[in-house]
Design an enzyme around this catalytic site. Structure first.
Site, PDB file in Angstrom:
ATOM      1  N   PRO A  37       2.886   3.020  12.225  1.00 24.73           N
ATOM      2  CG  PRO A  37       2.260   4.197  10.494  1.00 24.73           C
ATOM      3  CD  PRO A  37       2.002   3.143  11.085  1.00 24.73           C
ATOM      4  NE  ARG A  40     -10.033   2.320   6.921  1.00 24.65           N
ATOM      5  CZ  ARG A  40     -10.238   2.827   6.112  1.00 24.65           C
ATOM      6  NH1 ARG A  40      -9.459   4.183   5.888  1.00 24.65           N
ATOM      7  NH2 ARG A  40     -11.014   2.677   4.990  1.00 24.65           N
ATOM      8  CB  SER A  53     -14.788   0.819  11.916  1.00 23.76           C
ATOM      9  OG  SER A  53     -13.511   0.251  11.476  1.00 23.76           O
ATOM     10  CE1 TYR A 104      -3.908   2.021   0.243  1.00 28.20           C
ATOM     11  CE2 TYR A 104      -2.755   3.198   2.215  1.00 28.20           C
ATOM     12  CZ  TYR A 104      -3.811   3.241   1.365  1.00 28.20           C
ATOM     13  OH  TYR A 104      -4.641   4.210   1.467  1.00 28.20           O
ATOM     14  CG  ASP A 105       3.103   2.007   3.602  1.00 28.43           C
ATOM     15  OD1 ASP A 105       1.732   2.213   3.383  1.00 28.43           O
ATOM     16  OD2 ASP A 105       3.833   1.998   4.405  1.00 28.43           O
ATOM     17  NE  ARG A 119       1.291   8.939   9.591  1.00 24.43           N
ATOM     18  CZ  ARG A 119       1.208   7.916   8.918  1.00 24.43           C
ATOM     19  NH1 ARG A 119      -0.199   7.578   8.459  1.00 24.43           N
ATOM     20  NH2 ARG A 119       1.834   6.843   8.713  1.00 24.43           N
TER      21      ARG A 119
END
Length: 329
Positions: free
Chosen positions: A277, A189, A192, A148-149, A280
């Site tokens: 991370p 996430r 949720s 993804y990154d 952020r």
């Protein structure tokens, strides 16, 4: 604003962000084409739009070229949560890279303006805080999140190369954590996850110490910034951070969800995932100056709206079927 009946393609249009974007564009008088392969998107998210004569839906995967005539393209197609983008990491990379190539090719042919939904994940586990657009990031290129990154980083490269080499009119935004109604209930996430667990009275899972920080932007604010940026002059290409600069620890988020739901859930700890991370927060100075934009919805208000959405789905059995399955697991 867009001229009347501007034809707009939204890839990933049945997803969480895409469905709100389609809704907003239709309200502005656009003719909207929604393309989605429904890997993480859902027809439930766009069901209320299907009767609009200026709304079209195409089941399509952006890794395959798409031939339509449009004036604007919002390229949002890509699974955005670790549980989904790590399910098939090769396909995730293809979605970002091949999808960017195909949509940029379409923009080049039709002379459409195109916006890429990039991500704060391009900053990786940042060594600079808060994150400004000039920061190049700290990303592990071979880790489990790299599909993804690095896929999004490559997509940004393609956008700027098509702009420099072919004159394609581009916009690149970097989206920080966004939440709200229509989130996929099993996307892994924190917002949720915490709400579903709290409403079910289950333990709320914190990864690591819970002291890592995130910034949470309500979906309405994000969509507003996205549309404002698309409407700026072609000299403004980005990248542009869009997110809420309010910074909270994950523990603070969990405690807020417990308080707002009235849940008796307890906090439990699991090991921190690889390359997660530790902090952020966006620097949105550029967005403020260029767009006169800043988030209006504060975290508690946004959480209250999002909790009401999931509570309604779970209690009435309507809407997103995955919400019911998440509560029953």
């Amino acid at each position: 604003m867009f001229r009347e009946k501007t034809r707009v393609l939204v890839t990933g249009g049945a997803g969480f962000l895409g469905s709100f974007l389609c809704e907003r564009l239709l309200a502005q008088g656009c003719h909207v084409i929604c393309a989605d392969n429904y890997f993480t998107g859902s027809r439930d998210n766009i069901a209320h739009l299907l009767d609009n004569p200026y709304f079209e839906v195409i089941r399509h995967d952006v890794t395959i070229p798409l031939y339509v005539e449009v004036d604007r393209i919002f390229n949002l197609a890509c699974p955005a949560s670790p549980i989904h983008y790590q399910f098939d990491p090769v396909q995730t990379t293809k979605t970002s890279v091949h999808g960017a190539i195909n949509m940029l090719g379409l923009a080049k042919r039709t002379k459409a303006r195109i916006l890429q939904a990039s991500t704060s994940e391009v900053y990786g586990d940042p060594a600079v805080h808060p994150q400004r657009e000039e920061y190049w990031g700290n990303v592990n290129p071979i880790g489990p999140r790299a599909c993804y990154d690095e896929g999004k980083r490559c997509a940004e490269t393609l956008f700027f190369d098509y702009h420099r080499q072919h004159g394609v009119a581009i916009k690149v935004i970097r989206i920080f954590n966004t939440y709200g109604p229509r989130m996929h209930p099993r996307d892994g996430r924190v917002v949720s996850n915490f709400i579903i667990q709290a409403l079910a009275g289950e333990p709320i899972t914190l990864y690591g110490s819970g002291e890592q920080t995130r910034s949470f932007c309500y979906v309405d604010d994000l969509i507003d910034g996205m549309i404002r940026f698309m409407d700026t002059g072609e000299e403004h290409v980005g990248p542009l951070n869009l997110g809420n600069p309010g910074e909270f620890t994950i523990r603070e988020l969990a405690e807020a969800v417990i308080r707002l739901t009235g849940s008796k859930s307890k906090l439990v700890h699991e090991p921190l995932p690889a390359d997660d991370p530790k902090q952020r927060r966006p620097d949105i100075t550029r967005a403020g100056e260029l767009l006169d934009w800043q988030p209006a919805v504060q975290l508690e208000e946004g959480l209250t709206r999002t909790i009401a959405y999931f509570d309604r789905l779970l209690s009435t059995g309507t809407g997103h079927a995955d919400a019911r399955r998440a509560a029953e697991r």
